[in-house]
Design an enzyme around this catalytic site. Structure first.
Site: not given
Length: 319
Positions: A37-38, A104-105, A108, A172-173
């Site tokens: 979903d970009h 998110g990034e 986008n 892992a975190a």
């Protein structure tokens, strides 16, 4: 039993062709599908980025597959509007739609013109959005004031069953943190020891539901072609955080990708012309404890991959 899914990459393929591809994948024996979903692609070479939510309605209506997507509420998507989107697909296609909610990034989200927050603030914002979306899906009227603001939002279409809200994690975190709210886990292919620790952290923190993995792969009739496809299409996708989080444009990713060689791509993409080798790799992910494997062929022409894996890979994994 391990299930094998098809990944539909909106950044690389037009929505019209992706609809044909997901229908093809169902006929070839894939069990389910997921999509990205970009708003923009990772590279100008990808050249596409259709609106996921329109495509999902068409894909669910023209296949019998369960489908999901990885999506980021909070900046580009207001959580109340996102809840309405999720609820509508869940109500129309009961039990067949899920969504993984991530932080998110910038590639986008920068389009809104709002400041791109640091990682901890993005995670806090995501957790507020998850709470809002979950309460609305349960039928509550929600008012919330924090990193996001919601005023008396209520859904008038309540899906039954409630669509699964999946937690995406690459460490892992992060797996332990999403375990507090997620109905399942999704990650991407990484070294076996990293994936083992990630799964353990999720389960140890009380994580429930299915564990899924998206596997980037490149296959072709020759090794040279498989390598060429992987290097051309995925060399802009090998960067770890915070680079992949904070870079804003496809042009910037392309500039960084000019310095990425094939060996770096091979660390992120399973590359081989040998279908048996791909079978072995997929079996290894299943042995680690993943319930669902979503295969992302990183090339833009999906048909040969779908046919080859449908005939030679999926049946042996099902057996």
């Amino acid at each position: 039993m391990t299930r094998i899914g098809f990944h539909a990459s909106h950044e690389q393929i037009s929505p019209r062709q992706l609809l044909v591809d997901v229908q093809h994948a169902e006929r070839a024996g894939f069990d389910m599908a997921m999509c990205s979903d970009h708003f923009s692609p990772w590279s100008t070479r990808h050249g596409h980025s259709g609106y996921t939510w329109s495509w999902l309605g068409a894909a669910l209506a023209t296949t019998e597959l369960a489908l999901g997507c990885v999506s980021a509420p909070g900046q580009r998507y207001h959580p109340a509007v996102h809840a309405q989107r999720i609820a509508t697909l869940g109500q129309m296609f009961p039990g067949r739609f899920w969504v993984a909610l991530g932080s998110g990034e910038a590639s986008n989200e920068h389009i809104t013109g709002d400041r791109w927050p640091d990682k901890e603030q993005r995670t806090q914002r995501l957790e507020e959005c998850v709470d809002v979306i979950g309460r609305m899906l349960d039928g509550e009227e929600v008012t919330h004031r924090g990193l996001v603001t919601v005023d008396r939002a209520r859904l008038w279409e309540i899906p039954d069953p409630r669509p699964l809200l999946i937690g995406p994690a690459v460490s892992a975190a992060s797996a332990a943190r999403v375990a507090t709210w997620a109905d399942g886990l999704v990650t991407i292919n990484q070294p076996a020891d990293v994936l083992r620790d990630l799964l353990a952290a999720y389960r140890d923190a009380g994580g429930r539901g299915q564990a899924s993995i998206q596997i980037h792969l490149s296959w072709a009739s020759t090794e040279d072609e498989a390598e060429s496809i992987a290097h051309d299409q995925w060399r802009t996708n090998v960067f770890s955080e915070p680079v992949n989080w904070d870079t804003e444009t496809p042009q910037a990713f392309d500039l960084m990708g000019e310095h990425v060689g094939l060996e770096a791509v091979r660390k992120a993409v399973r590359v081989s012309a040998d279908l048996g080798r791909h079978r072995d790799w997929l079996a290894e992910y299943a042995d680690l404890g993943f319930d669902d494997l979503y295969l992302h062929f990183v090339g833009q022409d999906q048909a040969p991959f779908i046919d080859a894996f449908g005939e030679h890979v999926l049946p042996s994994l099902s057996d």
